[in-house]
Design a protein around this motif. Structure first.
Motif: not given
Length: 398
Positions: A54, A58, A61-62, A108, A111-112, A202, A344
């Motif tokens: 996860t 993320s 993505y972020f 998350i 990742g954010l 994503p 990632s």
């Protein structure tokens, strides 16, 4: 010093310091706590696998979303807030689903914030100072990683067997980090070529690979190959334990490693600005190969103190420096996307590396695991030496 380290850089470094105190308070006790509430080894493995996957996805993505919106601080602030709240939440209930949700929320949060934070550090530095800036930030982050386990040991001494109190107390450094993010101010940035209202799927960040600079791709290929043979640090601690060290000594070595790593990070970042980031990263990988060769051949645990000292030199020479090297090879409007893509891929590669290392450990023994890593690191260093350039600095936005 004042010209190199802006208020934003110092604030981000303090935020990472307090967050790592909270995170590393849990590192030595997480498996023990999970077992105490009924988690099997299989469930722990599934939990950590889902959590890390996860976090890995993320980050990309972020990171891309940060570039699309031209914003950094909102991702950083919410990312640290999620992590601060999710850690103590794991002590509220022993229900497995609750633990899974809390642990995944923590990842998350990581990742954010991670790619946006690294991009903001890049925005606040110049190509000539980027090694120092990332080295200083990494040093403060790792200092927290030394303080955290020490606090955990103290709490276990004061409250033997009461692991939940450690989870609850993480709220203190966690919220300190969140409050510090309120000092960060968003700056106006030009947005990327994609319209922010279109959003990002994503996995759309993976599409940046085809558009990215050639030298960036060569650097990432070399680093991801290196990551695939670089298993979790937990295997180093397991090796020391295997050779007869006490639990206290194992945790003590981990604290020593983090302290040495923290002290060396800024000097190695400073050297990378002087000597070149490519040279510093390859030097660090060479030290890694020597260290893992030592772990493969040595059975006297007292020698591991020296090896952990060498391992801290490797980490200080690579962790912060390679982010600065990547940033120097990315256009400004794609810094978070490029670093997020690397983050990632690195997270997924780390998950695979640890799984493979565990399998080889069981089938062939620890010595083979460390020998394969030493040889693989040598090959990764050779690849980076041949196929990459020291720096291709992008001043523009495209």
């Amino acid at each position: 010093m004042r010209r190199i380290f802006s208020k934003t850089i110092i604030t981000l470094s303090l935020v990472s310091f307090f967050t790592d105190i909270a995170s590393e308070m849990l590192y030595p006790v997480m498996p023990i706590y999970l077992k105490s509430i009924g988690f099997t080894a299989l469930l722990i493995g599934i939990l950590e696998g889902i959590a890390e996957a996860t976090a890995g996805l993320s980050k990309g993505y972020f990171g891309e979303l940060s570039d699309r919106l031209g914003k950094r601080v909102i991702f950083i602030r919410w990312g640290y807030l999620l992590s601060a709240l999710s850690k103590p939440a794991m002590a509220i209930s022993k229900w497995p689903i609750w633990i899974f949700v809390a642990r995944t929320t923590d990842r998350i949060g990581k990742g954010l914030r991670t790619s946006a934070r690294d991009a903001l550090l890049s925005d606040e530095s110049t190509p000539e100072t980027r090694g120092k800036v990332f080295g200083f930030h990494r040093g403060m982050d790792t200092l927290g990683a030394a303080v955290g386990p020490a606090i955990a040991l103290l709490l276990l001494w004061l409250f033997p067997g009461d692991y939940s109190i450690i989870f609850l107390i993480t709220i203190i450094p966690g919220l300190a980090a969140v409050l510090l993010t309120l000092l960060l101010k968003e700056k106006n940035r030009s947005q990327g070529t994609a319209k922010p209202q279109n959003g990002a799927s994503p996995f759309s960040f993976l599409g940046y690979w085809r558009q990215s600079p050639v030298n960036y791709r060569h650097i990432v290929v070399g680093l991801i190959f290196f990551t695939l043979i670089n298993s979790s640090d937990a295997f180093l601690l397991l090796k020391v334990k295997e050779e007869g060290a006490s639990d206290t000594l194992v945790i003590g070595l981990y604290i020593f490693y983090n302290l040495a790593y923290a002290l060396l990070s800024y000097p190695m970042g400073w050297l990378s600005d002087k000597l070149g980031m490519k040279r510093m990263v390859i030097f660090g990988i060479a030290i890694f190969a020597i260290t893992y060769l030592g772990f493969a051949l040595v059975s006297k645990w007292s020698v591991f103190i020296l090896l952990f000292g060498l391992y801290s030199l490797y980490a200080a020479s690579t962790e912060g420096v390679l982010k600065a090297w990547l940033a120097n090879n990315l256009p400004k409007t794609k810094t978070a996307t490029g670093i997020g893509l690397y983050n990632s891929l690195q997270s997924i590669a780390t998950l695979l590396a640890s799984s493979l290392a565990g399998l080889i450990w069981v089938m062939a023994g620890s010595g083979i695991v460390f020998m394969i890593s030493a040889v693989g690191a040598t090959l990764a260093g050779i690849y980076l030496y041949i196929f990459t350039r020291t720096s291709v600095t992008y001043q523009g936005s495209e």
